[in-house]
Scaffold this active site. Structure first.
Site, PDB file in Angstrom:
ATOM      1  N   LYS A 199       0.851  -1.197   0.000  1.00 17.88           N
ATOM      2  CA  LYS A 199       0.000   0.000   0.000  1.00 17.88           C
ATOM      3  C   LYS A 199       0.882   1.241   0.000  1.00 17.88           C
ATOM      4  CE  LYS A 199      -4.113   1.496  -0.344  1.00 17.88           C
ATOM      5  NZ  LYS A 199      -4.927   1.118  -1.499  1.00 17.88           N
ATOM      6  N   SER A 400      -8.462  -0.461  -5.453  1.00 16.99           N
ATOM      7  CA  SER A 400      -8.702  -0.108  -4.059  1.00 16.99           C
ATOM      8  C   SER A 400     -10.189   0.078  -3.781  1.00 16.99           C
ATOM      9  CB  SER A 400      -7.892   1.144  -3.710  1.00 16.99           C
ATOM     10  OG  SER A 400      -7.437   1.084  -2.380  1.00 16.99           O
TER      11      SER A 400
END
Length: 613
Positions: A199, A400
């Protein structure tokens, strides 16, 4: 006293006259816009026999227009240059012309084309290939070709270029600004919390370079893009992918060896057929039509699409909803984003619309706010619970938070070069207390509880609050993975192993069972109709505008309001700063959105791939 009252009355008359004059001007402007729109709607372009289809896209490719129909009409009336090319209009026109006996040849003018992602470009290139396969020649021209425009030009039978032009193919890279050194210098601390090894959305605020994990992730999808590009161009030009690779990697040396003659080099490398002027190009197109240049009938692809577009009479509909842009919370539409309030309203209207039998989500989004994504995901589940199938068509990005929404659909389609998944969560909290201290500003006070003040960027984040925030990020990640596992009918551990905030290409996502099929919007629409038990030809397709996009006089007033703003107001200030720093405005705009949402606390499922070029 009498003179003073007379002066005041005179001022009142002057102000009243100015106000009336302004209102008259506004009314006249509105009437002109209405007249223009009616005139434009009444015109019916005629397609002559043996016409040349002129494909001259101006701007960059988009899946949905940012502006409303009214705003675009106003821009046309004001002679504003177009900056968006709707992929659907372009490919529909090309495909229809491929089987239209009135269209004999295509003139592909790429001088004002500003490109798009490889996923978008390949969609258009597919349509060009179908036109060419139908036995109709394509003549392409540009002063110089960018990497994106050349992907389209490569599909042409005859590629022309100006004698002083060049074919600029360099490959794909992932570069972005990192702000940590700047933040340290000005005394701003950025607290970052994340869950997921890959991430990387927080890295521009917390690092000075790309992390090893981000390099690994980016290298994978960049190679997918580059392999797809070289294979596509090579096949279209009758070359080998290695030749395209060699040209791109050795371009400076090749230009030097050609003594700077980039046009001659491109021809030697088999990238262009003819080096010539625009006049010579147009003459060649007319000769293919076997008529003098002045007698050759030509029709622009937009006019052709309007002239040949049939309005479906079927009552049953498949609705196509664009989810285009960063996902943000709020009840009002923000240009270039997907606002949760208007989007949920749009989906709920489809829920109660008896004519709509199925919904296709056309997704091109890096994700965004977790809360907003959850609200939209819930609206998708309501559609499914009501018996209306929901199918997702992924464009360049469905990452996402956008993948969180997509995973609630029945069937997921992606292109091989789509960037998707990136299942991870992060939070950003800025603290500017040190920066204020450098200016001689101290922050002090008292609160009723130990944690009060932690929501303010003027105060350092307390350790126990930081621990709680990381705990919440961990919870959101667990929830995200669980939702994907449930939607995709996979085990939690199976999803967690391929999640970790990593973005995957469409090809990889299919292998990992994160999507169902490789395909485009047409495949998704056909599948949605099948799931709704609609027969081929027995339904219409309703392409909806972006949620919250104003129509009619609402759009007019919105446009006039924007015109009245200072050129450095709102997003203009960000764009000006971007120009000063020599950065694309999108990078700073996305950063501004993230930081704005991070106060007091913002939790995101977002992929910064859109920052990368």
């Amino acid at each position: 006293m009498g003179k003073l009252m007379g002066l005041l009355r005179w001022i009142d008359r002057v102000l009243h006259g100015i106000r009336r004059g302004l209102l008259n001007l506004i009314t006249l402007f509105v009437l002109l816009v209405i007249a223009f729109a009616l005139f434009h709607a009444a015109k019916s372009p005629r397609v002559q026999h043996e016409s040349v289809l002129v494909v001259a896209p101006e701007g960059h490719l988009v899946y949905s227009y940012t502006d409303s129909d009214w705003q675009r009409a106003i821009n046309v009336m004001l002679d504003q240059p177009r900056d968006e090319v709707l992929i659907r209009s372009l490919t529909d026109a090309i495909d229809h012309a491929a089987s239209d006996p009135r269209i004999k040849v295509m003139e592909l003018n790429l001088n004002r084309f500003e490109g798009g992602s490889i996923t978008q470009l390949e969609t258009v290139a597919d349509a060009l290939a179908r036109f060419r396969k139908a036995g109709k020649p394509i003549f392409a021209y540009a002063g110089s070709y960018s990497q994106g425009s050349y992907l389209l030009a490569a599909e042409a039978n005859h590629v022309y270029m100006n004698p002083l032009g060049a074919v600029m193919i360099a490959g794909y890279g992932a570069y972005q600004p990192y702000f940590k050194t700047l933040l340290d210098r000005i005394g701003v601390t950025m607290y970052a919390f994340r869950k997921g090894k890959y991430k990387s959305a927080v890295e521009p605020m917390t690092r000075t370079d790309m992390s090893p994990a981000a390099r690994e992730e980016n290298a994978a999808w960049l190679q997918t893009w580059w392999s797809s590009y070289t294979a596509r161009v090579a096949a279209a030009r009758g070359l080998q992918p290695a030749q395209i690779e060699h040209y791109a990697s050795q371009l400076p040396h090749l230009v030097d060896a050609a003594q700077g003659n980039t046009a001659k080099l491109a021809k030697q490398q088999g990238l262009v057929n003819v080096i010539g002027s625009w006049r010579e190009f147009q003459k060649a197109v007319s000769e293919a039509d076997v008529r003098p240049l002045k007698d050759t009938p030509r029709i622009n692809y937009l006019a052709y699409d309007e002239a040949t577009h049939k309005r479906a009479a079927q009552s049953a509909a498949v609705a196509v909803v664009p989810l285009d842009g960063m996902i943000v919370s709020g009840d009002k539409a923000v240009p270039g984003t997907v606002a949760s309030g208007p989007t949920v309203e749009q989906l709920d209207r489809l829920l109660h619309d008896a004519a709509v039998h199925a919904v296709v989500l056309q997704v091109d989004s890096p994700g965004g706010s977790v809360d907003a994504s959850e609200d939209i995901r819930s609206a998708v589940l309501r559609l499914r619970a009501a018996g209306k199938p929901v199918v997702v068509s992924m464009g360049t990005l469905a990452a996402s938070g956008a993948y969180m929404i997509s995973s609630a659909a029945q069937t997921l389609y992606a292109e091989p070069t789509t960037i998707t998944a990136d299942i991870g969560v992060f939070a950003l909290v800025p603290n500017v207390s040190a920066a204020l201290g450098k200016l001689g500003i101290d922050v002090n006070g008292i609160g009723t509880t130990p944690s009060v003040g932690s929501e303010s960027p003027l105060m350092p984040l307390k350790p126990d609050v930081a621990t709680a925030m990381q705990s919440h990020v961990d919870y959101l990640y667990h929830r995200f993975v669980s939702q994907v596992a449930q939607g995709r009918k996979l085990g939690y551990e199976q999803v967690d192993a391929v999640a970790q905030g990593r973005a995957w290409s469409g090809e990889a996502a299919l292998r990992l069972k994160l999507i169902d099929h490789l395909g485009g919007i047409g495949d998704a629409i056909a599948d949605a109709a099948r799931l709704a038990h609609l027969k081929p030809g027995g339904y219409r397709v309703d392409y909806l505008p972006r949620a919250g996009q104003k129509k009619g006089f609402g759009a007019l007033s919105q446009t006039m309001g924007l015109m009245a703003q200072s050129s450095l107001g709102g997003q203009g200030a960000i764009a000006a700063l971007a120009r000063f720093l020599d950065l694309p405005a999108r990078e700073l705009q996305d950063t501004a959105l993230l930081l704005h949402s991070a106060r007091p606390y913002g939790y995101f499922a977002y992929d910064p791939v859109t920052w990368m070029h």
